[in-house]
Design a protein around this motif. Structure first.
Motif, PDB file in Angstrom:
ATOM      1  N   SER A  28       0.831  -1.206   0.000  1.00 25.17           N
ATOM      2  CA  SER A  28       0.000   0.000   0.000  1.00 25.17           C
ATOM      3  C   SER A  28       0.867   1.259   0.000  1.00 25.17           C
ATOM      4  O   SER A  28       0.495   2.276   0.577  1.00 25.17           O
ATOM      5  N   PHE A  29       2.019   1.189  -0.659  1.00 26.08           N
ATOM      6  CA  PHE A  29       2.965   2.301  -0.584  1.00 26.08           C
ATOM      7  C   PHE A  29       2.477   3.557  -1.296  1.00 26.08           C
ATOM      8  O   PHE A  29       2.970   4.644  -1.037  1.00 26.08           O
ATOM      9  N   PHE A  30       1.513   3.439  -2.219  1.00 29.20           N
ATOM     10  CA  PHE A  30       0.953   4.608  -2.883  1.00 29.20           C
ATOM     11  C   PHE A  30      -0.548   4.745  -2.624  1.00 29.20           C
ATOM     12  O   PHE A  30      -1.266   5.353  -3.419  1.00 29.20           O
ATOM     13  N   GLY A  31      -1.018   4.156  -1.557  1.00 32.17           N
ATOM     14  CA  GLY A  31      -2.433   4.251  -1.235  1.00 32.17           C
ATOM     15  C   GLY A  31      -3.287   3.607  -2.309  1.00 32.17           C
ATOM     16  O   GLY A  31      -3.001   2.489  -2.772  1.00 32.17           O
ATOM     17  N   GLU A  32      -4.341   4.301  -2.765  1.00 31.60           N
ATOM     18  CA  GLU A  32      -5.248   3.751  -3.776  1.00 31.60           C
ATOM     19  C   GLU A  32      -4.579   3.612  -5.136  1.00 31.60           C
ATOM     20  O   GLU A  32      -5.086   2.920  -6.027  1.00 31.60           O
TER      21      GLU A  32
END
Length: 335
Positions: A105-109
């Motif tokens: 989830s390093f860039f969120g969505e």
């Protein structure tokens, strides 16, 4: 086809395709387990919260895959190049699956779309290197070779996905992986529209803007270079653009094949290979194609719902077989 006839045919085809797109969009909004009258479309929660985002995603995915296929066919000088057939869609899907299974989830969505883009970029680079090594004369790898390369890549990536799913810690992740493998638009929301609309719209605009470069590549490498085109740089940019469109489509719909193969061919038959008209028409017809396929998937065996990718494959696979046999006959190829 005469030049006058081409000038008359192109606007007719584009306008007709736009009308068909609007009609299919409206009919798809109305049809479903609950039929919504035309007068209630704007106020019905079934439409605004469930059907509208799904149909918009279908349109975006269809446009992206059709234009990506048209770009790849020109860059590879290969009538059978398609994101699904040569393995680019699988590359995007396997990266997305790995992101799901590992919980990244390093860039969120944007994590899954970004992972899909990286997977598509790596795959298209591998395909391009193989195609280049097989055809040093600048004409591109023959269609049979490119199809076999795609089969090999897809098989390898399928093994990676199998290994990932075998070690998925939760059943919910297995269901998500199944979605990526088969291509579907169930439970698409406005969040998915928000993630995909900007990359796809920007990618389509850049593709149309590169129409001149694509037209020059049609003429051959030497002619394109004589006309001032940096062929190597143009190919890298165009393949990255195709990867962006494919990856974004896969990120919100899973793997849907044949759109990028069927649609550009239908457009070329009618209006020719000029990318200034081909790309806009392909985007419109591709959007319509996936909308219609998704509507059929929802309605054909109601209440049983088919996956959108299955319906597209039913339509696209016989056309692909016809094209493959036609190209083999014309070029004397052997598998």
């Amino acid at each position: 086809m005469s030049r006058t006839h081409s000038r008359l045919t192109t606007p007719v085809v584009i306008i007709g395709s736009l009308i068909l797109l609007v009609v299919s969009f409206v009919i798809s909004l109305m049809m479903g387990p609950v039929t919504v009258p035309l007068s209630d479309l704007a106020s019905s929660p079934v439409v605004t919260e469930i059907r509208a985002p799904r149909i918009i995603i279908a349109a975006l995915v269809g446009a992206a895959l059709a234009v990506s296929g048209a770009i790849m066919q020109t860059v590879f000088h290969n009538p059978l190049a398609d994101p699904g057939i040569v393995g680019v869609s699988s590359g995007a899907a396997v990266a997305a699956v790995l992101a799901i299974v590992t919980g990244a989830s390093f860039f969120g969505e944007w994590t899954i779309p970004f992972a899909a883009f990286i997977g598509a970029i790596i795959t298209v680079a591998v395909v391009y290197l193989i195609a280049s090594s097989r055809a040093m004369d600048g004409r591109g790898a023959d269609p049979a070779t490119l199809v076999l390369v795609g089969l090999a890549i897809t098989a390898f990536l399928g093994a990676v996905i199998s290994a990932a799913t075998a070690n998925a810690p939760q059943d919910s992740e297995l269901r998500s992986v199944t979605f990526w493998l088969n291509g579907d638009l169930v439970s698409r929301t406005w969040d998915h529209v928000g993630v995909s609309v900007i990359p796809i719209i920007v990618g389509l605009i850049l593709a149309v803007g590169a129409s001149r470069d694509l037209n020059l590549l049609l003429l051959g490498e030497s002619t394109a270079q004589t006309s001032g085109l940096n062929v190597g740089r143009a190919r890298i940019f165009l393949l990255a653009l195709a990867a962006l469109l494919t990856a974004t489509a896969v990120a919100v719909s899973g793997t849907i094949t044949f759109v990028g193969l069927v649609v550009p061919h239908l457009i070329r038959i009618v209006i020719g290979a000029d990318h200034r008209a081909l790309l806009p028409a392909a985007a419109i017809l591709g959007a319509t194609f996936v909308i219609v396929a998704d509507t059929v998937a929802r309605m054909l065996f109601s209440p049983i719902v088919l996956q959108t990718g299955v319906v597209v494959a039913f339509i696209g696979s016989p056309i692909f077989l016809y094209l493959l046999l036609t190209v083999r006959k014309r070029r004397g190829l052997g598998l």
